[in-house]
Design a protein around this motif. Sequence first.
Motif, PDB file in Angstrom:
ATOM      1  N   SER A  96      -1.249  44.009  59.721  1.00  0.00           N
ATOM      2  CA  SER A  96      -1.138  45.287  60.443  1.00  0.00           C
ATOM      3  C   SER A  96      -1.582  46.451  59.563  1.00  0.00           C
ATOM      4  O   SER A  96      -2.281  47.364  60.027  1.00  0.00           O
ATOM      5  N   VAL A  97      -1.167  46.426  58.308  1.00  0.00           N
ATOM      6  CA  VAL A  97      -1.528  47.523  57.400  1.00  0.00           C
ATOM      7  C   VAL A  97      -3.032  47.473  57.096  1.00  0.00           C
ATOM      8  O   VAL A  97      -3.702  48.505  57.025  1.00  0.00           O
ATOM      9  N   ILE A  98      -3.552  46.268  56.941  1.00  0.00           N
ATOM     10  CA  ILE A  98      -4.993  46.135  56.650  1.00  0.00           C
ATOM     11  C   ILE A  98      -5.823  46.595  57.850  1.00  0.00           C
ATOM     12  O   ILE A  98      -6.808  47.335  57.697  1.00  0.00           O
ATOM     13  N   ALA A 101      -5.857  50.210  57.945  1.00  0.00           N
ATOM     14  CA  ALA A 101      -6.749  50.782  56.931  1.00  0.00           C
ATOM     15  C   ALA A 101      -8.190  50.803  57.430  1.00  0.00           C
ATOM     16  O   ALA A 101      -8.922  51.793  57.239  1.00  0.00           O
ATOM     17  N   LYS A 102      -8.599  49.719  58.091  1.00  0.00           N
ATOM     18  CA  LYS A 102      -9.980  49.660  58.592  1.00  0.00           C
ATOM     19  C   LYS A 102     -10.220  50.756  59.640  1.00  0.00           C
ATOM     20  O   LYS A 102     -11.268  51.417  59.654  1.00  0.00           O
ATOM     21  N   TYR A 103      -9.224  50.914  60.511  1.00  0.00           N
ATOM     22  CA  TYR A 103      -9.357  51.928  61.568  1.00  0.00           C
ATOM     23  C   TYR A 103      -9.417  53.333  60.967  1.00  0.00           C
ATOM     24  O   TYR A 103     -10.280  54.141  61.305  1.00  0.00           O
ATOM     25  N   MET A 144     -10.148  39.591  54.431  1.00  0.00           N
ATOM     26  CA  MET A 144     -11.484  39.105  54.077  1.00  0.00           C
ATOM     27  C   MET A 144     -12.396  39.032  55.296  1.00  0.00           C
ATOM     28  O   MET A 144     -13.311  38.228  55.336  1.00  0.00           O
ATOM     29  N   ASN A 145     -12.113  39.879  56.290  1.00  0.00           N
ATOM     30  CA  ASN A 145     -13.018  39.886  57.443  1.00  0.00           C
ATOM     31  C   ASN A 145     -13.279  41.317  57.924  1.00  0.00           C
ATOM     32  O   ASN A 145     -12.763  42.278  57.346  1.00  0.00           O
ATOM     33  N   ASN A 146     -14.072  41.433  58.969  1.00  0.00           N
ATOM     34  CA  ASN A 146     -14.530  42.767  59.380  1.00  0.00           C
ATOM     35  C   ASN A 146     -13.928  43.209  60.698  1.00  0.00           C
ATOM     36  O   ASN A 146     -14.470  44.061  61.370  1.00  0.00           O
ATOM     37  N   ASP A 157      -2.548  49.169  75.674  1.00  0.00           N
ATOM     38  CA  ASP A 157      -3.855  48.566  75.371  1.00  0.00           C
ATOM     39  C   ASP A 157      -3.837  48.051  73.936  1.00  0.00           C
ATOM     40  O   ASP A 157      -3.710  48.838  72.995  1.00  0.00           O
ATOM     41  N   LYS A 158      -3.975  46.747  73.752  1.00  0.00           N
ATOM     42  CA  LYS A 158      -4.110  46.180  72.400  1.00  0.00           C
ATOM     43  C   LYS A 158      -5.545  45.690  72.277  1.00  0.00           C
ATOM     44  O   LYS A 158      -5.946  44.723  72.924  1.00  0.00           O
ATOM     45  N   ILE A 159      -6.327  46.385  71.465  1.00  0.00           N
ATOM     46  CA  ILE A 159      -7.779  46.196  71.520  1.00  0.00           C
ATOM     47  C   ILE A 159      -8.367  45.840  70.159  1.00  0.00           C
ATOM     48  O   ILE A 159      -8.132  46.533  69.167  1.00  0.00           O
TER      49      ILE A 159
HETATM   50  O1  NZQ Z   1       6.306  46.592  57.682  1.00  0.00           O
HETATM   51  P1  NZQ Z   1       6.880  45.952  56.486  1.00  0.00           P
HETATM   52  O2  NZQ Z   1       8.197  46.503  56.079  1.00  0.00           O
HETATM   53  O3  NZQ Z   1       5.908  45.875  55.345  1.00  0.00           O
HETATM   54  O4  NZQ Z   1       7.259  44.429  56.882  1.00  0.00           O
HETATM   55  C1  NZQ Z   1       6.299  43.519  57.379  1.00  0.00           C
HETATM   56  C2  NZQ Z   1       6.366  43.375  58.905  1.00  0.00           C
HETATM   57  O5  NZQ Z   1       7.640  43.652  59.390  1.00  0.00           O
HETATM   58  C3  NZQ Z   1       6.677  42.155  56.896  1.00  0.00           C
HETATM   59  N1  NZQ Z   1       6.143  41.836  55.562  1.00  0.00           N
HETATM   60  C4  NZQ Z   1       4.852  41.852  55.149  1.00  0.00           C
HETATM   61  N2  NZQ Z   1       4.771  41.463  53.858  1.00  0.00           N
HETATM   62  C5  NZQ Z   1       6.036  41.221  53.448  1.00  0.00           C
HETATM   63  C6  NZQ Z   1       6.907  41.460  54.526  1.00  0.00           C
HETATM   64  N3  NZQ Z   1       8.245  41.315  54.425  1.00  0.00           N
HETATM   65  C7  NZQ Z   1       8.735  40.942  53.247  1.00  0.00           C
HETATM   66  N4  NZQ Z   1       7.945  40.668  52.167  1.00  0.00           N
HETATM   67  C8  NZQ Z   1       6.610  40.804  52.225  1.00  0.00           C
HETATM   68  N5  NZQ Z   1       5.845  40.500  51.164  1.00  0.00           N
HETATM   69  O6  NZQ Z   1       6.117  41.273  57.851  1.00  0.00           O
HETATM   70  C9  NZQ Z   1       6.128  41.916  59.131  1.00  0.00           C
HETATM   71  C10 NZQ Z   1       4.833  41.628  59.833  1.00  0.00           C
HETATM   72  O7  NZQ Z   1       3.752  42.249  59.166  1.00  0.00           O
HETATM   73  P2  NZQ Z   1       2.319  42.331  59.869  1.00  0.00           P
HETATM   74  O8  NZQ Z   1       1.389  42.967  58.923  1.00  0.00           O
HETATM   75  O9  NZQ Z   1       2.463  42.920  61.225  1.00  0.00           O
HETATM   76  O10 NZQ Z   1       1.976  40.787  60.065  1.00  0.00           O
HETATM   77  P3  NZQ Z   1       0.611  40.045  60.161  1.00  0.00           P
HETATM   78  O11 NZQ Z   1      -0.023  39.911  58.831  1.00  0.00           O
HETATM   79  O12 NZQ Z   1       0.923  38.816  60.911  1.00  0.00           O
HETATM   80  O13 NZQ Z   1      -0.333  41.005  61.026  1.00  0.00           O
HETATM   81  C11 NZQ Z   1      -0.259  41.041  62.423  1.00  0.00           C
HETATM   82  C12 NZQ Z   1      -1.288  42.001  62.976  1.00  0.00           C
HETATM   83  O14 NZQ Z   1      -2.611  41.562  62.649  1.00  0.00           O
HETATM   84  C13 NZQ Z   1      -3.382  41.471  63.865  1.00  0.00           C
HETATM   85  C14 NZQ Z   1      -2.352  41.169  64.892  1.00  0.00           C
HETATM   86  O15 NZQ Z   1      -2.803  41.396  66.184  1.00  0.00           O
HETATM   87  C15 NZQ Z   1      -1.222  42.090  64.486  1.00  0.00           C
HETATM   88  O16 NZQ Z   1      -1.459  43.387  64.931  1.00  0.00           O
HETATM   89  N6  NZQ Z   1      -4.464  40.482  63.689  1.00  0.00           N
HETATM   90  C16 NZQ Z   1      -5.513  40.849  62.944  1.00  0.00           C
HETATM   91  C17 NZQ Z   1      -6.596  40.016  62.765  1.00  0.00           C
HETATM   92  C18 NZQ Z   1      -7.752  40.421  61.967  1.00  0.00           C
HETATM   93  N7  NZQ Z   1      -7.839  41.664  61.520  1.00  0.00           N
HETATM   94  O17 NZQ Z   1      -8.654  39.620  61.728  1.00  0.00           O
HETATM   95  C19 NZQ Z   1      -6.674  38.697  63.391  1.00  0.00           C
HETATM   96  C20 NZQ Z   1      -5.402  38.229  63.980  1.00  0.00           C
HETATM   97  O18 NZQ Z   1      -5.700  37.353  65.039  1.00  0.00           O
HETATM   98  C21 NZQ Z   1      -4.486  39.288  64.486  1.00  0.00           C
HETATM   99  O19 NZQ Z   1      -4.840  39.666  65.796  1.00  0.00           O
END
Ligand code: NZQ
Length: 385
Positions: A96-98, A101-103, A144-146, A157-159
Amino acid sequence: MLDFSYSNPTRIHFGKSKLSKLNQEIPADARVMLLYGGGSVIRNGTLAEVRHTLGERYLSDFGGIEPNPSYERLSLAVEQAKAEDISYVLAVGGGSVIDAAKYIAAAACMAADGWAILESGGRCIIRTLPVGVVLTLAATGSEMNNSAVVTRLSTHDKIPFASRHCFPVFAILDPTRTMSVPARQVGNGVVDAFVHVIEQYLTYPVNAHVQDRFAEGLLLTLVELGPLALSEPENYEVRANLMWAASLALNGLIGAGVPQDWSTHMIGHELTAVHGLDHAQTLAVVLPAMLSVRRQEKSQKLLQYAERVWDLRGGSREQRIEQAIALTRDFFEQMGVATRLSSYGIDAGGIPKLLEQLERHGMVALGERREITLPISAKVLEQCL
Ligand code: NZQ
Ligand code: ZN
């Protein structure tokens, strides 16, 4: 094999001591926006170490990025980035954070509102600020992707969007940073990476031997090590292998030269947008149903998957396929991710709204052959109950 062009410019620094690479990667005079989520990186000490490593550089904090980052929250970050003349965006967190960042890195370079990025699927992006990543959660491969996914809360809307300009410049993958990830997110991460491989592998054969064997290697690794990450959360080797597997699952390598599906993801996005399920929860629900509904069209790859990943060799073709789907579901459940809509309090009454969302987002011809029309999605969702 299908034709392809492939490039992945993201530099990976992998291992226990790699946080120090930040100093080398980010220019000394950079004005850095430090992005993070709800506080996990504060609690596990990663953010303090990042700050220390960045030394005298100008830092602008932006925390509170939600899982499934919202356009509403990110718009504030874009404003801040513009106002403070930010020149580098550093994501410290999970997908989510990554994605955020891209956005932000793209929207900060635009005069228009960032929503244009989502409306165009990323095609309007012509440049971005450089993005660096300190990864804390093995799951999405975003490091590691775009591509990225952003949600507009006000309209459900989740886009997704993607652009060749959105690859992170570098990503630091230190498996010790993932030791504090709670069981729910460990399970989510393994399921997400698993489904990323499946979306690129379980389609129809095109004689892509290397891609198939790579994909099967990743799936076997996830099946073998996923449960161990739950039972031995401090096991470094397990965390390290899962972290690298998740990156390789979606860095373009196994998807080059093969058909890709992504229908499970697109239906899953609507479940998150409407009902707030975690991303991986949606996948754990939709994938077994999708494979079941598409068993005819996917039969050749399903049989290969049954044999090479689940070691199923006896019985009829139909039995092997049935068993492979059942074992996939069992694996998700073993990772602590429920695989039925009913487990999340959703019944048949919720299906019309999901179909309406799919239609509104143009998701009416999904899958590797663009054959998954709304009536087929409806059938899949019925099997998810
Ligand atoms: O928000 P914090 O407090 O940091 O806690 C996070 C969050 O609650 C927690 N967390 C992360 N690292 C941690 C940790 N807790 C304890 N110790 C750590 N070291 O985990 C929770 C979930 O984090 P999140 O970043 O949302 O999880 P994830 O990495 O699964 O990311 C999900 C998002 O990525 C998108 C999803 O749709 C969703 O929005 N996706 C992105 C993709 C891409 N860019 O290629 C592809 C995927 O298919 C996906 O759609
Ligand atoms: Zn995913």
